[in-house]
Every structure is written in structure tokens, then in C-alpha cells.
Enzyme design. Structure first.
Site, mmCIF file in Angstrom:
data_model
loop_
_atom_site.group_PDB
_atom_site.id
_atom_site.type_symbol
_atom_site.label_atom_id
_atom_site.label_comp_id
_atom_site.label_asym_id
_atom_site.label_seq_id
_atom_site.Cartn_x
_atom_site.Cartn_y
_atom_site.Cartn_z
ATOM 1 N N LYS A 18 0.847 -1.207 0.000
ATOM 2 C CA LYS A 18 0.000 0.000 0.000
ATOM 3 C C LYS A 18 0.877 1.250 0.000
ATOM 4 C CE LYS A 18 -2.605 2.673 3.384
ATOM 5 N NZ LYS A 18 -3.894 2.989 2.756
ATOM 6 N N LYS A 114 -18.843 -4.043 -5.300
ATOM 7 C CA LYS A 114 -18.506 -4.989 -4.246
ATOM 8 C C LYS A 114 -18.355 -6.403 -4.798
ATOM 9 C CE LYS A 114 -20.863 -4.904 -0.600
ATOM 10 N NZ LYS A 114 -19.790 -5.495 0.223
ATOM 11 N N GLY A 435 -24.706 14.511 8.108
ATOM 12 C CA GLY A 435 -24.141 14.364 9.455
ATOM 13 C C GLY A 435 -22.770 14.963 9.628
ATOM 14 N N ARG A 518 -6.636 0.879 -0.415
ATOM 15 C CA ARG A 518 -7.406 1.182 0.788
ATOM 16 C C ARG A 518 -7.666 -0.077 1.610
ATOM 17 N NH1 ARG A 518 -10.516 4.620 3.668
ATOM 18 N NH2 ARG A 518 -12.232 3.454 4.593
ATOM 19 N N CYS A 519 -7.357 0.028 2.913
ATOM 20 C CA CYS A 519 -7.585 -1.095 3.811
ATOM 21 C C CYS A 519 -8.509 -0.670 4.940
ATOM 22 C CB CYS A 519 -6.269 -1.556 4.422
ATOM 23 S SG CYS A 519 -5.067 -2.070 3.190
ATOM 24 N N TRP A 564 -19.956 -4.289 9.330
ATOM 25 C CA TRP A 564 -18.584 -3.817 9.211
ATOM 26 C C TRP A 564 -17.697 -4.301 10.353
ATOM 27 C CZ3 TRP A 564 -19.848 1.773 7.064
ATOM 28 C CH2 TRP A 564 -20.065 1.662 5.676
ATOM 29 N N GLU A 608 -25.177 -4.435 2.049
ATOM 30 C CA GLU A 608 -23.932 -5.176 1.780
ATOM 31 C C GLU A 608 -24.022 -6.671 1.983
ATOM 32 O OE1 GLU A 608 -20.318 -3.764 3.367
ATOM 33 O OE2 GLU A 608 -20.535 -1.838 2.358
ATOM 34 N N GLU A 669 -28.222 8.321 -1.921
ATOM 35 C CA GLU A 669 -27.522 8.843 -3.080
ATOM 36 C C GLU A 669 -28.469 8.791 -4.284
ATOM 37 O OE1 GLU A 669 -23.813 6.715 -3.956
ATOM 38 O OE2 GLU A 669 -24.438 6.913 -6.040
ATOM 39 N N HIS A 698 -18.834 13.184 -3.537
ATOM 40 C CA HIS A 698 -17.578 12.460 -3.758
ATOM 41 C C HIS A 698 -16.620 13.229 -4.647
ATOM 42 C CE1 HIS A 698 -20.722 9.602 -2.655
ATOM 43 N NE2 HIS A 698 -19.788 9.116 -1.884
HETATM 44 N N1 GLN Z 1 -23.607 10.277 9.180
HETATM 45 C C1 GLN Z 1 -22.479 9.817 8.452
HETATM 46 C C2 GLN Z 1 -21.695 10.983 7.884
HETATM 47 O O1 GLN Z 1 -22.277 11.954 7.538
HETATM 48 C C3 GLN Z 1 -22.894 8.911 7.339
HETATM 49 C C4 GLN Z 1 -21.695 8.348 6.641
HETATM 50 C C5 GLN Z 1 -22.030 7.373 5.564
HETATM 51 O O2 GLN Z 1 -23.124 7.340 5.063
HETATM 52 N N2 GLN Z 1 -21.082 6.573 5.156
HETATM 53 O O3 GLN Z 1 -20.505 10.931 7.740
#
Ligand code: GLN
Ligand code: ZN
Length: 761
Positions: A18, A114, A435, A518-519, A564, A608, A669, A698
């Protein structure tokens, strides 16, 4: 008896690869050095694997970025836009992986998806009508020879033609079937060349065979291999499957002249039945996946030997090779790197290196008629009969007391919605964020200083509060309707909660590749999960004290926390999800009693772990995952508004289940090009109010007001205005401060403009 693995981690024990690749990207590492570092990792790993007593050592499981991308490059599936950059082969490869912006041009990266039901992501190969599939590149052969030069005979590993073709994205008019012939020719060449080099075995990975296949799929698969196997000469071909069982094509597989067949007996719930009911071809070697390649708990020898002994009724013992269930890519390297973890924990874990020992021990035990008195066997048995110190009677009590009521929120959605209208008095198209606010160098430094002991806990908290003050003031100034505190105290949305829950364990070095360089370092669920004290309440209360507008409390949901983490194996996923749900429920209740009236419970990773086969979606997953979410919020007051968030919009097929989460609002999204989700919401009479992200966080690009207005208008064509929220599509933590402020200002102006048009100011 023999043992094998499907693949090994490749990022380096200390993530050397990496760092070397990232150094190369930044221009700090020369190509020669990068190649040397990579070679060193390969060589050391081969030597270690040979030392471990493994009989089949993989090669070509190494990758500079991703195995699918390697295969795309090897098959010349390189879109014209990358070729036009006229870079050397490695840099063309990196351009496909991460885009290229420089003097030779400007091209975006290929998309990532994924890898089945793992947290690993592969690059989706793009095939145009003029793509000429043919063998391109020498890596497979070079790695084989390189290992041979080091005195190690390997089993080259490649992603199979059927999986490759099924996962590729066809950009033009031509479809999969149009590329079959050329693909088979290219694979024939690979086989021929390896045969000439003197390889004994090749492992061809076909994980797509564990997904739902229709008749046409099975025909294509059969046609591909009927042709391919005509060219194998002396080379032995192992078809390797993983992540499930091959119920749709088992008969076809066993009737083709494969030399080896790799089946998964960990996740493949039907694998044993398939062998028992249909038999197994004589003289074919069964690579039996019994050591879990995805989780970090020690193997139960009792169970594994039972499976092996069952199998030996249908397959000659000498034809059974003990294997991992999938590549060890999905687990960390070694427990040796976990110096701070106590022995009592470590005794129960096996990372990649320790799994090699398990394979060797299992091999010996399987070959030993008196294994019941073998020391390794007895020690292993003792481990599984002694209980880990992990049960919490209070949690157990709460779990057994759960009734249907605990999963049902009252009153029903429409009544709540009416109450919320009067209670919050929000304008039409309310604005909010997901958030997090930018995690600036200052925010990260605050956490780092606390870790190093350079500041006290009290100083740390003061600093977080100063950031919250700034964040609230900023949102007030911009004119957002529902505010957030900014999440400055969080490193990661799962780790943060894990650290504050009982039953969780953290590692130092247990990195697992997620994509490219990325890990991630998933925490381990060690015991029953519970909350001993409030986690977010103090900061949220503080944030709410600064403003008259509602501040939205921000929590991570139980399914995401579970998905996760490395889960336990002694209790069910459902049980773990409910335990976590009960812990987060307590947090919800504390937030509520401290004056937080809107609470968002993020389920970023809900989709997921949706099972690979549709038949299992509900019975094995959604039937407990959705209730787990409901359990968290079922007890709130009628006036409390529950939000949730998902980082994707591909939930068309489970829209009804998402609605059954019974949240009041969901944000997700929704790039403008893909408003199909909104049609699906309509068609299914989706009840929950929605905030489809109006711009993409993003990218550092600041969206224009007009752009956001047209995004909102496009949504309003299909959704009622009183159901629509206006927000970015995810948290803002990875963005810069200036672009965030500019983007949010435009978002608020856009919402206001549309509101005015609708006659609501
Ligand atoms: N509440 C989280 C943030 O705003 C949500 C993150 C996410 O959806 N991966 O970072
Ligand atoms: Zn998100």
C-alpha cells in the site's frame, strides 16, 4: 493428504505494498523501487507458504490493485480512452483503476463494485463493441517463473472466463455471447503457455457459479469449459468456487473433465448435499473449503473433520484436498502483529498465517485414524468446549423479553407525519445534511493529540465543542433547516460506536484490503454487546443548546455496525444485530430525553450482506435486519422524527423492505442520471419521506444553484412536495471547508427558489 489455499493477502504484513504504491502515485517512489517492493512481498510470501507445509501454493494472486482489473488487462479489455493516453502498461492499468488527469489527458476511473458478499471491491471491466479480447500481458507466466526460480512450484490462479464475462459491463450493442469465442481462445492460450512452462495445476476461479443462474447461463458456462478443457493437455485444471454453493450447475460441473473441483463447505449451505445426492466424479480431486477465509475465529476441528469424514463416503480420501472456503484476502495477515491483544483472546483467533497452521494440522488429523487422541485435536476441542468470557446475563434477559411490540412503532406513519408538521413547523422541502462536516487537519490533530497523551480528555472535549459551535453557527448562517453537530469526535462511523460498546475488541494491525490501496480494520465482536453509558448525548445536548432550530442526533444503525465488524460464530447474526439494536436503542432514548427531537440512524451498509441468492434474501437476512432497525426506534415519542441514510440508491428490488424500516425520512444517493429509484418508489407507493441527494459529495466540484434547482424539479415531477427533503448525498467529512460552504449555500438558495415557486416561503 494435501492442503491448499485459494489465495493469500497481498498488501504486505505491514501494508508495505500500500505505502509503496501510494508513494509511487505521489511521485515519491520510483517504478523500479515499486517493482522491487512488490517482488519482495511475493517472494517472502511464497517462502512462508512453502514453509507452512501447504501442498498447493498460489501464484498470480498478487495484484497491484485488483484481480479483476488484472484479468481485464490480461485480456486486452482496455477501453480506447485509456489506450489513447499512450502510457506504459502499468500506468494504463493505474489509469483504469483511479483515473488519469495530466498532460496526456483526462479520463475517469472505471467504476468499482462490491465483490459478491464481501467488503472487497473490484474494478468493473468495460467492454466496447470494438474491444478485441485476446491474451495481452505476461504477468501470469512471469509470476509462475519467478516463483519457480525461487525454488517454489506454484499453482497459478486466474479469474475464470465465465465470471469475467458475467461481471463485465458491455458498453455497446454487443453482449456477453459476442465475446465468448475470443475469451475462450485467450484462456486456451493461457493454459497452453502454462503447460509449456511445466505447471502442474491451474486454479480457475468461478465464484459467479454460486449466484442464481438461469438455463442460458448454465449453457454458456458448459460451452465455455467444454471447449477450454480440450486444450489442457497435461495441465490439471481446478475449477474453484466460493462464497456459496453451486446448486444451479453442480451436475454440469461434475460431468465436465475437470481435474479438480473446489467447493465451499462454509458458506455453501447445500454443498454437502450436492455431493451426497449427485455423487462426485471418480479420479477428480475435491478441494474442500472448510477453513473459513472470511472470519477470524479458530476452526473447529470437530466440525471440520465431521465434514471431511462425511465427504469421504463419496470421494476417495486421497482425492480430498483440505482448502480454505475462499481466498484469505479477506482476513488480516497475522496475530503476531497484535502485541497488545491478550493471549486469552488470541487463543481463539486465526488470521491468514494462523489458518495455514490449521490447514496443516487438519491435514495430519484427517490422515490419522486415531486423531481423537491427538494433542492438537484435544486442545482444539477444549477450546470450543470452554466458554469464552463473553456472556452478559442482563443482555440475555432483555433479548428473551422481546415481544412483537418492541418492533412496532406507534402511531402509524401518517399520524406521525401530521404531528411532526405542527411540532417542527419546517418549511416545504426542508434542507439538511447527512451528518459529518469536513474533518480538517485541525479536527484530526485533536484526536491524534489525545491518543498520544499530549492533551487531556477535558481539553480534547473542549476542542470538539469549539468545532460544534463553529458548525452550528455556520449552518445557521447558511440557513439550513435541520442542523447537525458535525461528527468531529468520530474517526469512523462504526469504530466510534464499537469503542463505546461492551463486547467489542479492537486490533492494531489487522488490516484487510477493501479496494486498491485502501484497507479497513474491522473491529471484532467478542461478546454480548451492551452500552454502559451514553455515547453521543453530551455533544448533542451541547449542540442543541446553541440553537433554536432542531439539531439531528446522529447514530449508526445495528445492521451497519454488524456488517462492518468480524462477527461471532457462536451465536447468530440475528442475535448480534438485536443486541446491538438494544444498545443503540438506549442511546436513542437518552437523546430523546435530553431534548433531541430528530434522530438519524445511519444504515450505510444495510445492503452489503444481502445474501447472494434471492431465495435467501428474506429468510436469511431481511427478516431480522429490518426488525433490528425497527427495534432501535420503536419506543420513541410520537413527535420524535426518525431519519435513516443509505450510501447508495440501488435498492429498487428491496424498496418494500426499506419502507418497512418505518423511518420518517430516508436520505440516499441519487445522481441525476439515475432517477429510476424514484420511479420504483412511486410504483411501490413508498410511504417514507425521501431526501435523494441533490449533489454528489464524492467530488470537490461546487454545484451551481440552477443545477440543484433542476435536480429538485426533476424529483418533484415524480414525488409529492411534502415528501421531499433537500440534502447532499452523503456526509461531508472528506470535503474541504470552502467547497462545502459554497455547495451548501447553493443548496439552500435552490431549495428556497423552488419553495417560492410552489408558493411556500
Ligand atoms: N452520518 C455519516 C456521515 O455523515 C454517514 C456516513 C455514511 O453514510 N457513510 O458521515
Ligand atoms: Zn452515505
Amino acid at each position: 493428504m494435501r492442503s491448499s489455499i485459494i489465495g493469500y493477502p497481498r498488501i504486505g504484513k505491514q501494508r508495505e505494498l500500500k505505502f509503496s504504491i501510494e508513494g509511487y502515485f505521489k511521485g515519491a517512489v520510483f517504478l523500479e523501487k515499486l517493482k522491487e517492493d512488490a517482488w519482495k512481498i511475493r517472494r517472502e510470501q511464497w517462502a512462508a507458504l512453502a514453509d507452512s507445509g501447504l501442498d498447493f501454493i498460489p501464484s498470480n494472486d498478487f495484484s497491484f490493485y485488483d484481480g479483476m482489473l488484472d484479468m481485464a488487462a490480461s485480456l486486452n479489455a482496455i477501453p480506447e480512452s485509456y489506450k489513447a493516453l499512450e502510457l506504459d502498461s502499468l500506468n494504463t492499468y493505474f489509469a483504469m483503476a483511479r483515473g488519469y488527469q495530466g498532460e496526456k489527458g483526462d479520463v475517469k476511473a472505471l467504476p468499482m463494485k462490491k465483490w459478491f458478499n464481501t467488503n472487497y471491491h473490484y474494478i468493473v471491466p468495460a467492454i466496447d463493441d470494438d474491444t478485441q479480447i485476446k491474451l495481452n500481458g505476461e504477468d501470469i507466466f512471469a509470476y509462475y517463473s519467478e516463483a519457480l526460480d525461487a525454488g517454489i512450484k506454484t499453482k497459478p490462479v486466474i479469474i475464470g472466463p465465465f465470471t469475467f464475462l458475467k461481471l463485465a459491463d458491455y458498453k455497446g450493442k454487443k453482449k456477453l455471447k459476442d465475446f465468448v469465442a475470443d475469451t475462450v481462445t485467450a484462456y486456451c492460450e493461457i493454459i497452453t503457455r502454462l503447460n509449456e512452462l511445466g505447471a502442474e495445476w491451474i486454479q480457475i476461479d468461478e465464484p459467479i457459479l454460486v449466484t442464481d443462474l438461469n438455463v442460458a447461463d448454465v449453457e454458456t458456462f458448459t460451452a465455455i469449459y467444454t471447449e477450454l478443457l480440450k486444450h489442457k493437455h497435461d495441465l490439471k485444471v481446478l475449477i474453484q468456487t466460493y462464497f456459496g454453493d453451486v446448486r444451479d450447475c453442480y451436475r454440469e460441473i461434475i460431468s465436465l473433465p475437470f481435474d479438480g473441483i473446489g467447493l465451499d463447505f462454509v458458506e455453501g449451505s447445500n454443498s454437502l448435499d450436492l455431493v451426497r445426492d449427485n455423487g462426485f466424479s471418480k479420479d477428480t480431486v475435491l478441494f474442500a473449503g472448510i477453513v473459513n477465509g472470511k472470519n477470524i475465529w479458530k476452526n473447529s476441528y470437530l466440525k471440520s473433520l465431521k465434514t471431511l469424514n462425511d465427504l469421504s463416503q463419496y470421494v476417495e480420501k486421497k482425492n480430498i484436498v483440505i482448502n480454505t472456503s475462499c481466498s484469505l484476502l479477506h482476513v488480516p495477515y497475522t496475530l503476531k502483529n497484535e502485541k497488545e491483544l491478550s493471549e486469552s483472546y488470541k487463543a481463539r483467533f486465526a488470521f491468514a498465517e494462523e489458518k495455514l497452521t490449521e490447514l496443516t494440522e487438519l491435514k495430519a488429523l484427517f490422515g490419522d485414524e486415531n486423531y481423537l487422541s491427538n494433542e492438537n485435536y484435544c486442545n482444539n476441542l477444549a477450546l470450543f468446549t470452554s466458554k469464552a468470557n463473553s456472556t452478559n446475563e442482563e443482555v440475555k434477559g432483555k433479548m428473551t423479553a422481546l415481544t412483537e411490540k418492541d418492533f412496532t412503532r406507534q402511531p402509524v406513519f401518517n399520524e406521525r407525519a401530521k404531528l411532526h408538521k405542527d411540532f417542527f413547523k419546517l418549511p416545504l422541502l426542508p434542507t439538511t445534511t447527512i451528518g459529518s462536516f469536513p474533518q480538517t487537519a485541525e479536527v484530526k490533530a485533536n484526536r491524534a493529540k489525545l491518543k498520544k497523551g499530549e492533551i487531556t480528555q477535558a481539553q480534547y472535549e473542549e476542542n470538539v465543542k469549539r468545532k460544534i459551535e463553529e458548525c452550528i453557527a455556520l449552518q445557521e448562517e447558511i440557513g439550513i433547516d435541520v442542523l447537525v453537530h458535525g461528527e468531529f469526535e468520530r474517526n469512523d462511523m462504526v469504530e466510534y460506536f464499537g469503542e463505546h460498546l461492551n463486547g467489542y475488541l479492537f486490533t492494531r494491525n489487522a488490516w484487510v484490503q477493501s479496494y486498491g490501496t485502501r484497507c479497513v480494520k474491522p473491529p471484532i465482536i467478542w461478546g454480548d454487546v451492551s452500552r454502559s453509558e451514553p455515547i453521543t448525548v453530551e455533544y448533542l445536548k451541547f449542540a442543541q443548546s446553541l440553537t433554536k432550530k432542531p439539531v439531528k442526533g446522529m447514530l449508526t444503525g445495528p445492521v451497519t455496525i454488524l456488517n462492518w465488524s468480524f462477527p461471532r460464530e457462536d451465536i447468530s447474526l440475528k442475535e448480534m444485530a438485536f443486541q446491538i439494536a438494544l444498545a443503540i436503542k438506549e442511546e436513542v432514548s437518552d437523546l430523546e430525553s435530553n431534548g433531541i427531537n430528530i434522530i438519524q440512524i445511519d444504515e450505510a451498509a444495510l445492503k452489503e450482506k444481502l445474501p447472494i441468492r434471492r431465495a435467501d434474501w428474506h429468510s436469511e437476512y431481511l427478516d431480522w435486519a429490518i426488525p433490528a432497525f425497527r427495534l432501535v426506534h420503536s419506543g420513541v415519542k410520537a413527535t420524535t422524527q426518525i431519519h435513516t441514510h443509505m450510501c447508495y440508491s440501488e435498492f429498487v428490488e428491496i424498496v418494500k423492505d426499506i419502507d418497512a424500516m418505518d423511518a420518517d425520512v430516508i436520505s440516499f444517493e441519487a445522481s441525476r442520471s439515475n432517477l429510476t429509484i424514484i420511479d420504483a418508489l412511486n410504483k411501490n407507493n413508498f410511504i417514507t419521506a425521501v431526501g435523494p441527494g441533490v449533489y454528489d459529495i464524492h467530488s470537490p466540484r461546487v454545484p451551481e444553484v440552477e443545477e440543484i434547482i433542476s435536480a429538485i424539479n426533476a424529483m418533484l415531477e415524480k414525488l409529492k412536495s411534502d415528501k421531499l427533503w433537500v440534502n447532499p448525498d452523503c456526509g461531508l467529512k472528506t470535503r474541504g471547508v470552502d467547497e462545502t460552504i459554497a455547495s451548501l449555500k447553493n443548496l439552500v438558495s435552490a431549495a428556497k427558489a423552488v419553495r417560492e415557486k410552489l408558493g411556500n416561503k
